[in-house]
Motif scaffolding. Structure first.
Motif, PDB file in Angstrom:
ATOM      1  N   ILE A   1       0.815  -1.214   0.000  1.00 51.76           N
ATOM      2  CA  ILE A   1       0.000   0.000   0.000  1.00 51.76           C
ATOM      3  C   ILE A   1       0.854   1.273   0.000  1.00 51.76           C
ATOM      4  O   ILE A   1       0.389   2.333  -0.428  1.00 51.76           O
ATOM      5  CB  ILE A   1      -0.983   0.000   1.200  1.00 51.76           C
ATOM      6  N   THR A   2       2.104   1.182   0.448  1.00 52.41           N
ATOM      7  CA  THR A   2       2.978   2.365   0.432  1.00 52.41           C
ATOM      8  C   THR A   2       4.143   2.195  -0.531  1.00 52.41           C
ATOM      9  O   THR A   2       5.070   3.018  -0.535  1.00 52.41           O
ATOM     10  CB  THR A   2       3.525   2.647   1.845  1.00 52.41           C
TER      11      THR A   2
ATOM     12  N   CYS B   1      -2.781   3.893   4.763  1.00 54.81           N
ATOM     13  CA  CYS B   1      -2.456   4.399   3.426  1.00 54.81           C
ATOM     14  C   CYS B   1      -1.839   5.796   3.499  1.00 54.81           C
ATOM     15  O   CYS B   1      -2.160   6.578   4.395  1.00 54.81           O
ATOM     16  CB  CYS B   1      -3.718   4.479   2.562  1.00 54.81           C
ATOM     17  N   HIS B   2      -0.968   6.084   2.549  1.00 53.28           N
ATOM     18  CA  HIS B   2      -0.504   7.456   2.363  1.00 53.28           C
ATOM     19  C   HIS B   2      -1.557   8.226   1.569  1.00 53.28           C
ATOM     20  O   HIS B   2      -2.510   7.649   1.028  1.00 53.28           O
ATOM     21  CB  HIS B   2       0.828   7.470   1.622  1.00 53.28           C
TER      22      HIS B   2
ATOM     23  N   ASN C   1       4.818   2.873  -3.578  1.00 55.65           N
ATOM     24  CA  ASN C   1       4.522   3.620  -4.808  1.00 55.65           C
ATOM     25  C   ASN C   1       5.625   3.476  -5.848  1.00 55.65           C
ATOM     26  O   ASN C   1       5.349   3.243  -7.033  1.00 55.65           O
ATOM     27  CB  ASN C   1       4.313   5.098  -4.479  1.00 55.65           C
TER      28      ASN C   1
ATOM     29  N   ASP D   1      -7.928  -1.996   0.023  1.00 56.40           N
ATOM     30  CA  ASP D   1      -7.416  -1.826   1.384  1.00 56.40           C
ATOM     31  C   ASP D   1      -8.538  -1.239   2.228  1.00 56.40           C
ATOM     32  O   ASP D   1      -9.051  -0.159   1.928  1.00 56.40           O
ATOM     33  CB  ASP D   1      -6.189  -0.902   1.394  1.00 56.40           C
TER      34      ASP D   1
ATOM     35  N   VAL E   1      -6.551  -1.118  -6.042  1.00 60.58           N
ATOM     36  CA  VAL E   1      -5.978  -0.984  -4.694  1.00 60.58           C
ATOM     37  C   VAL E   1      -7.084  -1.301  -3.692  1.00 60.58           C
ATOM     38  O   VAL E   1      -7.982  -0.485  -3.463  1.00 60.58           O
ATOM     39  CB  VAL E   1      -5.422   0.430  -4.450  1.00 60.58           C
TER      40      VAL E   1
ATOM     41  N   ASN F   1      -1.250   9.658  -1.318  1.00 62.25           N
ATOM     42  CA  ASN F   1      -1.205   9.234  -2.719  1.00 62.25           C
ATOM     43  C   ASN F   1      -1.050   7.722  -2.791  1.00 62.25           C
ATOM     44  O   ASN F   1      -0.047   7.164  -2.333  1.00 62.25           O
ATOM     45  CB  ASN F   1      -0.038   9.916  -3.444  1.00 62.25           C
ATOM     46  N   LEU F   2      -2.037   7.057  -3.372  1.00 58.01           N
ATOM     47  CA  LEU F   2      -1.995   5.603  -3.487  1.00 58.01           C
ATOM     48  C   LEU F   2      -1.119   5.188  -4.664  1.00 58.01           C
ATOM     49  O   LEU F   2      -0.938   5.940  -5.625  1.00 58.01           O
ATOM     50  CB  LEU F   2      -3.410   5.054  -3.684  1.00 58.01           C
TER      51      LEU F   2
ATOM     52  N   ARG G   1      -8.436   2.487   3.262  1.00 58.80           N
ATOM     53  CA  ARG G   1      -8.520   3.617   2.336  1.00 58.80           C
ATOM     54  C   ARG G   1      -9.474   4.673   2.881  1.00 58.80           C
ATOM     55  O   ARG G   1     -10.561   4.349   3.371  1.00 58.80           O
ATOM     56  CB  ARG G   1      -9.002   3.145   0.959  1.00 58.80           C
TER      57      ARG G   1
END
Length: 691
Positions: free
Chosen positions: A146-147, A170-171, A149, A182, A180, A173-174, A185
């Motif tokens: 999830i992180t 999550c950050h 990127n 999660d 995605v 920006n996915l 989210r």
């Protein structure tokens, strides 16, 4: 260990009575529910429900429809896909659950689990390049991604499609993936946000199959295993999954899981969430910690009973190796802490060592954190001077924020409030230690470092019947946010103390209202108790039914024991006499005799102090030493006599001692020859008063 502060809930008596009457739960069960804020029949029914109809539609997860479409298209095209997992129990069970399902649907599916020791956590660029070169065209992450990127961007540039399934935060920006999925989210409206990584992977399977109940019947054991091991809240969907999984576990169709149960001695025994936490999970995690997670993955995917048995045996062997490494590092750290750690001043422990096994230092951190009641960071330094560390903390100290204050020292770091990892050059470790100590000094007080024990309610002795204790089973399965209930009774008389397993544990016989209760306290020996036979204590405990040779009886599993108020009052009376003596006040002959130690008392105290002191120092709770000496020597030694003994030794130049924040601290002084205590002023004064 630091003394615990008890936080005792006080459920409303009338609400407990009404809840018990309207639900049929025993008062003991109703009291636990009420203590946890569940005090209406409907709230209790909702909280305790394990009805599979409570599972939610998997398509309620954002991007689940996209994930299903991509996976089905890749299966139809016959292209290779890889499930990219993680090396802990959650990641391994998520990997195996998804791989097994996809293969059953004809997918060309392999898996990749990073090596904890060489690859580190999560996705890496080399892994992306390697997987593409091996023909992978769809990458499905489980319990990770999830992180990632940058790594996902590399995979996409190479030509792979990517579906992420994860449950971590999550950050903003996915990653740029096809889907995605999660439950964390920010734009997700799914009703339950506490699924484990294996739980999210399970939801993908349910969506692909279009039949949640059949998938639950097929995979509940593995999904429950990962959910409990990852310390997810056992509420809502997780409660349903774990309850079904525990039922499935005893008759599992997974040959590898069955062999692991056999090898661990748990086949045909009652299985609970504790079985997962303390028996199965450590064996599976050991493979990942020792850099051999693929053994556990193969175990759960193999269909060969012979191979499964061999793999289960290997996992148990890896667990023994892990325990050996863990104990070796623990002993080294304890030896250093006896010299370097001051429990009255140090608010964080930071230690580094060469060659410590990176896969187990996190466990050692946890053990030290429990032992000392403060945050701990351990760093393993390799031959190249690179330190890789793990940290664990307690609720009142945010470890991630503490590390962030030192981020300029790290090559990388990450984690959350209670656990973190870091990479730092060896020549920066001392500065890191200094800065973390300074940060802790300003961000946490000693009072906040005192661990808390949350107790559901006080109980009366007549409540502790087999029927009432068995009724507590409606609260199971236990776990995060649904902990096993803790009860307490006050003013219990200690009838007998029996050391067990070379004094690693003790069995206690406690009496309350004329009733005798058998209790067991794991992880503490008789020499470490702050009470002796005959003392009156308050006990906090779990309740269980002990079965031995066909006999069933009530057993208390001790969480903590403290002296009762009456014992503190008795101590205070003796201390008042001692203080009068120290202030040159008058004592009657009887009062003086209460404080006057004889030669055997002096010998008993001296032997205890010299035998227990480490590097010439001994620190104990200020009310405990007299009782420990009394227990060992079978002497009638009160706290006043103890202090007189210490005064005699101090006058003779044998020791110095002082008190600070509830601790008695004794320092042995160098001494040659035979000590002469005949010149002790305090001893002579008491002898003259006693007549």
């Amino acid at each position: 260990m630091r003394a615990k502060r008890w936080v005792i809930a006080s459920p409303d008596t009338e609400r407990v009575r009404v809840l018990s009457r309207e639900t049929g739960y025993t008062p003991l069960t109703a009291a636990v529910l009420s203590a946890r804020g569940i005090d209406t029949p409907q709230a209790a029914a909702d909280y305790l429900s394990c009805d599979v109809r409570g599972l939610h539609d998997p398509f309620g997860l954002t991007d689940m429809d996209k994930a299903v479409e991509v996976v089905r298209e890749v299966i139809d095209r016959g292209e290779k896909m890889v499930v990219y997992g993680d090396y802990d129990v959650d990641g391994i069970t998520a990997t195996c659950t998804l791989v097994d399902y996809l293969r059953s649907k004809g997918a060309k599916c392999e898996y990749y689990i990073p090596n904890r020791l060489t690859d580190g956590y999560g996705l890496t660029r080399p892994a992306m390049e390697q997987l593409y070169e091996q023909g992978t065209r769809l990458l499905i992450t489980v319990d990770s991604g999830i992180t990632a990127n940058e790594e996902i961007a590399v995979a996409r540039e190479l030509g792979m499609q990517v579906v992420i399934t994860d449950h971590h935060e999550c950050h903003e920006n996915l990653p740029d993936a096809q889907a995605v999925v999660d439950c964390k989210r920010t734009d997700d409206t799914y009703p339950f946000s506490s699924l484990a990584g294996v739980g999210v992977a399970f939801k993908l399977i349910c969506a692909l199959e279009g039949d949640t109940l059949s998938m639950l019947d097929r995979y509940a054991d593995l999904v429950a295993l990962g959910t409990v091991a990852d310390v997810m809240p056992i509420v809502g969907e997780n409660r349903i999954i774990v309850a079904e999984g525990l039922k499935k576990l005893s008759v599992t169709a997974n040959i590898g899981l069955e062999m692991l149960l056999r090898e661990a001695g748990m086949k045909n025994r009652r299985l609970t969430s504790s079985t997962i936490s303390y028996v199965l999970a450590p064996r599976i995690n050991a493979a990942g910690r020792m850099g051999k997670a693929e053994l556990a993955a193969e175990l759960f995917l193999t269909k060969d009973p012979v191979r499964a048995q061999a793999l289960a045996a290997e996992l148990c062997e890896q667990n023994k190796l892990r325990q050996n490494e863990e104990n070796k590092i623990l002993e080294q750290t304890l030896t250093r802490l006896r010299r370097e750690y001051n429990p009255l001043e140090d608010k964080i422990i930071v230690l580094a060592g060469e060659g410590w096994h990176q896969g187990v230092i996190g466990i050692v951190c946890s053990r030290l954190c429990d032992r000392y009641g403060c945050p701990v960071v351990l760093i393993s330094v390799d031959e190249d001077g690179v330190g890789k560390g793990s940290g664990r903390s307690i609720g009142s100290f945010n470890l991630f924020e503490a590390l962030t204050s030192c981020e300029d020292l790290f090559e990388r770091y990450g984690g959350h409030a209670l656990a973190a990892g870091l990479t730092v050059q060896a020549d920066r470790i001392e500065e890191l230690r200094t800065r973390l100590r300074k940060y802790a000094e300003t961000h946490v007080t000693m009072a906040e470092l005192v661990p808390q024990l949350h107790i559901d309610c006080m109980v009366q002795s007549e409540w502790l019947t087999q029927e009432n204790i068995e009724s507590l089973s409606v609260l199971e399965p236990y776990g995060m946010k649904n902990a096993e209930p803790v009860f307490c009774m006050k003013n219990m008389t200690v009838e007998e103390i029996t050391p067990l397993s070379s004094d690693r544990h003790v069995r206690l016989s406690l009496i309350k209202d004329g009733k005798r209760f058998s209790a067991i306290w794991f992880g503490i020996g008789a020499g470490g108790l702050g009470f002796v036979e005959g003392n009156t204590v308050d006990a906090a405990f779990h309740l269980e039914i002990n079965e031995f040779r066909g006999r069933r009886s009530v057993q208390l599993t001790i969480c903590d024991v403290q002296l009762s108020d009456c014992e503190h009052l008795a101590d205070q009376k003796i201390l008042n006499l001692y203080n009068t003596l120290m202030q040159d006040g008058p004592l009657t002959a009887r009062e003086a005799r209460l404080l006057l130690p004889d030669r055997k008392d002096l010998v008993a105290v001296w032997r205890h102090v010299t035998c227990r002191a480490e590097d010439g120092r001994l620190s104990v709770p200020d009310g405990a030493l007299s009782r420990r000496v009394a227990w060992e020597s079978r002497r009638d030694l009160n706290i006043g006599k103890l202090f007189v003994c210490l005064d005699v030794f101090q006058e003779s130049g044998l020791i110095s001692y002082h008190f600070k924040e509830g601790m008695l601290n004794i320092l042995l002084k160098p001494y040659e020859g035979k000590a002469d205590i005949s010149g002790s002023v305090v001893l002579a004064t008491l002898q003259s008063m006693a007549g």
